[in-house]
Scaffold this motif. Structure first.
Motif, short mmCIF file in Angstrom:
data_model
loop_
_atom_site.label_atom_id
_atom_site.label_comp_id
_atom_site.label_asym_id
_atom_site.label_seq_id
_atom_site.Cartn_x
_atom_site.Cartn_y
_atom_site.Cartn_z
N MET A 27 0.84 -1.19 0.00
CA MET A 27 0.00 0.00 0.00
C MET A 27 0.88 1.25 0.00
N LYS A 28 0.52 2.20 -0.86
CA LYS A 28 1.27 3.45 -0.90
C LYS A 28 1.04 4.23 0.40
N GLU A 29 2.06 4.98 0.80
CA GLU A 29 1.99 5.70 2.06
C GLU A 29 0.85 6.71 2.07
N ALA A 30 0.62 7.40 0.95
CA ALA A 30 -0.44 8.41 0.89
C ALA A 30 -1.81 7.78 1.15
N ILE A 31 -2.03 6.57 0.62
CA ILE A 31 -3.30 5.88 0.83
C ILE A 31 -3.44 5.46 2.28
N PHE A 32 -2.32 4.96 2.85
CA PHE A 32 -2.31 4.53 4.25
C PHE A 32 -2.67 5.70 5.17
N VAL A 33 -2.12 6.84 4.89
CA VAL A 33 -2.40 8.02 5.71
C VAL A 33 -3.85 8.45 5.55
N LYS A 34 -4.33 8.47 4.29
CA LYS A 34 -5.70 8.90 4.03
C LYS A 34 -6.72 8.02 4.74
N GLN A 35 -6.43 6.72 4.81
CA GLN A 35 -7.35 5.78 5.43
C GLN A 35 -7.40 5.91 6.95
N ASN A 36 -6.32 6.41 7.55
CA ASN A 36 -6.22 6.38 9.01
C ASN A 36 -6.11 7.73 9.68
N VAL A 37 -5.97 8.81 8.92
CA VAL A 37 -5.68 10.10 9.52
C VAL A 37 -6.79 10.56 10.47
N VAL A 38 -8.04 10.28 10.12
CA VAL A 38 -9.15 10.70 10.99
C VAL A 38 -9.06 9.99 12.34
N GLN A 39 -8.76 8.70 12.30
CA GLN A 39 -8.63 7.94 13.54
C GLN A 39 -7.47 8.47 14.39
N TRP A 40 -6.37 8.83 13.76
CA TRP A 40 -5.22 9.36 14.51
C TRP A 40 -5.57 10.71 15.14
N GLN A 41 -6.29 11.51 14.42
CA GLN A 41 -6.70 12.80 14.99
C GLN A 41 -7.64 12.59 16.17
N GLN A 42 -8.51 11.61 16.09
CA GLN A 42 -9.39 11.30 17.22
C GLN A 42 -8.58 10.82 18.42
N ALA A 63 -7.10 2.39 22.06
CA ALA A 63 -6.42 3.36 21.21
C ALA A 63 -4.93 3.03 21.09
N TYR A 64 -4.36 2.59 22.19
CA TYR A 64 -2.93 2.23 22.19
C TYR A 64 -2.68 1.04 21.27
N ILE A 65 -3.54 0.01 21.36
CA ILE A 65 -3.38 -1.18 20.53
C ILE A 65 -3.51 -0.83 19.05
N SER A 66 -4.51 0.00 18.73
CA SER A 66 -4.72 0.40 17.34
C SER A 66 -3.54 1.20 16.80
N THR A 67 -3.04 2.13 17.63
CA THR A 67 -1.93 2.98 17.19
C THR A 67 -0.65 2.17 17.00
N THR A 68 -0.36 1.28 17.94
CA THR A 68 0.86 0.47 17.81
C THR A 68 0.77 -0.48 16.63
N SER A 69 -0.45 -0.91 16.29
CA SER A 69 -0.62 -1.75 15.11
C SER A 69 -0.29 -0.97 13.85
N ASP A 70 -0.81 0.27 13.78
CA ASP A 70 -0.47 1.12 12.63
C ASP A 70 1.02 1.44 12.60
N SER A 94 9.93 7.21 7.15
CA SER A 94 8.91 8.20 6.83
C SER A 94 8.55 9.09 8.02
N ARG A 95 8.06 10.26 7.72
CA ARG A 95 7.54 11.15 8.76
C ARG A 95 6.29 10.55 9.40
N THR A 96 5.55 9.78 8.62
CA THR A 96 4.37 9.12 9.16
C THR A 96 4.76 8.17 10.28
N THR A 97 5.84 7.44 10.08
CA THR A 97 6.32 6.50 11.11
C THR A 97 6.76 7.27 12.35
N GLN A 98 7.45 8.37 12.15
CA GLN A 98 7.88 9.19 13.29
C GLN A 98 6.67 9.73 14.05
N TYR A 99 5.65 10.15 13.31
CA TYR A 99 4.44 10.68 13.94
C TYR A 99 3.75 9.60 14.77
#
Length: 320
Positions: free
Chosen positions: A1-16, A35-42, A53-58
């Protein structure tokens, strides 16, 4: 999966999840754990497919914040006070490490300004320190007691007064962050110029080494804590200036909580510095080696507690 698609699919959940962290006190442990389990999975997915990636750092930072929050709300009343200073404050210092570096740079440059200004104009210390203080110091020097200001009152009275003043200075530098980072920067600038001018004033009078031992006996802890307070103020001010993915008010609240924790963490150090200034600095007859050893031990403690320990605890934390 491309990183841009991965971010688009999950960004709302991360903001929540970020919003969840803002109101963590009102959330149940189960919600935080999910939330911790979901975030560590991502995070695990991102580390595998986008390791640099910056996404990984975030996600790493988000998981780290969740871990700290869950850990903070564990029931451990007997050790809560201990873990605050041995874990929570160092972890917060790690998160504020850039602010600490900037605060150190501002203070160091300010000291240099004070040094250069005093070398260029011998009356500059009067502008910064006041005529009364300079005249009193010159009189002490003429009487052969250049550091007499440190024994002008009894130990207990000095200790109490210095403690209150030090804590007030630190909270003021922190509170100036409400005016954005520039307010705290101004507080660091004025204190740095004062220290540089004060030290150079004694050097010009041929009292460089004696003044160094007297000033930095307590000043190592005191000045270091002021720099740390500057980091707290910058964290507060940056919440206004650089909200990132947060709303500006939410970012400000996060910066305020982080800064306040840092400030509270410096209080015992200010008390220790005040004790040294009130009870020990006055003993200029003590061997130079002993006083220098206290300065060195104070410096090593500051480096360990505010630089090395935060890094070590960060490295030991899961997914850090």
């Amino acid at each position: 999966m491309k990183e841009a698609i991965f971010v688009k699919q999950n960004v709302v959940q991360w903001q929540q999840t970020e919003m969840l962290l803002d109101g963590a006190e009102a959330e149940s442990p189960d919600v935080l754990a999910d939330a911790y389990i979901s975030t560590t999975s991502d995070l695990a997915f991102a580390q595998t497919h986008y390791p640099q990636s910056r996404t990984t750092q975030y996600l790493n930072a988000l998981a780290f914040a969740l871990h700290n929050t869950i850990y903070r709300y564990k029931r451990e009343p007997a050790s809560r006070l201990l873990t605050f200073w041995t874990r929570e404050v160092p972890l917060t210092m790690w998160q504020a490490r850039r602010e600490l570096l900037i605060s150190f740079i501002i203070f160091t440059v300010s000291m240099f300004i004070g040094v250069v200004s005093t070398l260029g104009d011998s009356d500059f210390p009067r502008v910064i320190l006041g005529d009364d203080y300079v005249d009193m110091t010159l009189e002490n020097i003429a009487h052969g007691e250049p550091m007499a200001v440190y024994n002008s009152d009894n130990e207990s009275t000095m200790f109490l007064g210095i403690t209150l003043n030090n804590v007030w200075v630190s909270f003021r530098i922190f509170a100036l962050g409400v005016l954005t980072s520039f307010g705290t920067g101004y507080g660091l600038l004025s204190n740095g110029v004062m220290v540089g001018a004060f030290q150079t004033f004694f050097i010009q009078k041929g009292l460089g080494w004696p003044s160094f031992l007297a000033i930095w006996l307590h000043g190592t802890l005191e000045i270091s804590s002021i720099i740390v307070a500057g980091a707290a103020g910058l964290a507060l001010g940056n919440g206004w200036l650089f909200p990132g993915t947060y709303g500006r008010m939410a970012s400000f609240r996060r910066g305020a909580r982080r800064g306040l924790k840092i400030i509270i963490g410096t209080v015992p150090i200010f008390v220790c510095a005040a004790f040294i200034e009130g009870f020990l600095t006055r003993h200029t007859e003590w061997p130079d080696a002993l006083r220098f050893a206290i300065i060195l031990l104070s410096f090593l403690f500051v480096v360990f507690y505010f630089v090395l320990l935060p890094q070590r605890i960060h490295q030991q934390a899961p997914n850090s």
